[in-house]
Design an enzyme around this catalytic site. Structure first.
Site, PDB file in Angstrom:
ATOM      1  CG  ASN A 156       6.699  77.017 -26.507  1.00 15.62           C
ATOM      2  OD1 ASN A 156       7.194  75.998 -26.835  1.00 15.62           O
ATOM      3  ND2 ASN A 156       5.703  77.234 -25.960  1.00 15.62           N
ATOM      4  CB  CYS A 198      -0.541  78.543 -26.520  1.00 11.57           C
ATOM      5  SG  CYS A 198       0.581  79.600 -27.251  1.00 11.57           S
TER       6      CYS A 198
END
Length: 388
Positions: free
Chosen positions: A150, A324
């Protein structure tokens, strides 16, 4: 600040596709519970199953093997279950790579003492020899690997890893959250036994995902118990509107995926050609296969949090890596695992594009960077270079 914002943080989340929005609005008009057998319930069930078929088709799975969840994290946690098996022996430990998402690194339902970590190369790719050594020494393992990182966008050698895992009697879970909608793949072609997906990474709504089964998995223990929804694998009334939005986003994405990403890759290449003109800049993982939309770059002396704020004030949304971690800017664990020093790991900026990204978006980004680069990289520049 400019009047029009430029969004270049697609790996964090994507705008909701018009097709998903329309499908969700229609689904919200339905009164039925998809578990009810009357006409209203059957209408809701029909939409859920239509979406299930769309998600299954996107990854080459059977519809019955798609389990809808509240998102990628739940799908991952459901997958990472001690005692799962394909063959005669259940898995007793978990093996993950050092660059995995926090949801995988936390281990799901495995105890910390059961978790082992595989190293990655300087190029950000799984060290297959280390994986082989870890699996050769010990009981059968669940191995969890991401298809695409990611932060860096680096694609991982999942097919080769699958051969190693299965030769050792293990089970392979693939986190395909970041890859879905950016590169084509098939679950069986990868050799994946379980696969996690998320809707909001390709134009669907937040709060819905799926665990897809690619093999005859035994011992899948539900996280949520109660009713018999999702064939007994995930209790609770289905999020009909969210699931429908997921299916609509997938159906809108897949037919033009190859063409869309080819166009996006050209934009990314133009962006990177200009970023390389900054003295001592590093384009992370540029020598390996990557997602076509992702650029992670670092500059010695750059403070990532300051740069992200500077871009934001200029009307451009970028990030310092993963989105996140409670909004806090911390050194990238991915870059640290790759062997980058702490100074470079703290300086990384991620720019990620999507289907509606344009030439003007790249122009705005480069204009903002040109103004920022001189001031942000001056302080301690020479000192950081010496430490690196």
């Amino acid at each position: 600040m400019t009047n029009e914002r430029v969004y270049l943080d697609w790996n964090a989340t994507t705008p909701l596709r018009a097709e998903a929005r329309a499908a969700m609005a229609a689904a919200l008009e339905l009164a039925g519970n998809p578990s009810s057998i009357h006409a209203e319930g059957r209408a809701a069930r029909g939409l859920v199953e239509q979406a299930r078929a769309a998600v299954a088709d996107a990854v080459g799975a059977a519809a019955r093997d798609v389990v809808f969840t509240s998102g990628g994290t739940e799908a991952i946690t459901l997958a990472l279950t001690p005692g799962l098996r394909i063959g005669p022996q259940p898995v007793e430990r978990l093996v993950v790579s050092a660059i995995e998402h926090a949801a995988v690194l936390s281990g799901g339902r495995f105890a910390p003492a059961q978790i082992e970590v595989v190293e990655v190369t300087r190029e950000g790719v799984l060290d297959l020899d280390h994986l082989r050594r870890l699996l050769a020494d010990g009981p059968p393992a669940m191995v969890s690997l991401m298809l695409a990182n990611n932060e860096t966008g680096a694609l991982q050698p999942i097919e080769q890893a699958s051969e190693i895992v299965h030769a050792a009697g293990g089970v392979l879970h693939v986190d395909a959250v970041q890859a879905l909608g950016k590169v084509p793949f098939r679950i069986k072609g990868l050799g994946s036994d379980l696969m996690s997906l998320s809707a909001h990474k390709l134009g669907g709504p937040k709060g819905v995902g799926a665990l897809v089964l690619g093999a005859d998995i035994q011992g899948l223990d539900p996280l949520l118990r109660g009713g018999g929804q999702e064939l007994g694998r995930r209790a609770g009334t289905e999020n009909v509107a969210g699931i429908v939005g997921f299916g609509a986003a997938v159906a809108a994405t897949m037919p033009t995926l190859v063409d869309d990403m080819a166009r996006v890759e050209k934009l990314r290449n133009r962006l990177e050609a200009n970023l390389r003109q900054t003295e001592d800049s590093v384009i992370v993982c540029e020598s390996v296969a990557r997602l076509p939309n992702t650029t992670l770059f670092a500059v010695p002396g750059l403070r990532a949090e300051t740069a992200v704020i500077g871009f934001d004030l200029a009307g451009v949304a970028v990030s310092s890596g993963s989105a996140c971690s409670s909004g806090k800017v911390q050194p990238s664990h991915v870059l640290q695992a790759m062997g980058f020093g702490p100074e470079l790991a703290k300086s990384a900026i991620r720019i990620s594009l999507g289907w509606s990204s344009s030439e003007s978006d790249i122009e705005a980004c480069l204009k903002a960077w040109k103004k920022l680069a001189g001031n942000l990289t001056k302080r301690d520049h020479e000192t950081v270079l010496e430490r690196f």
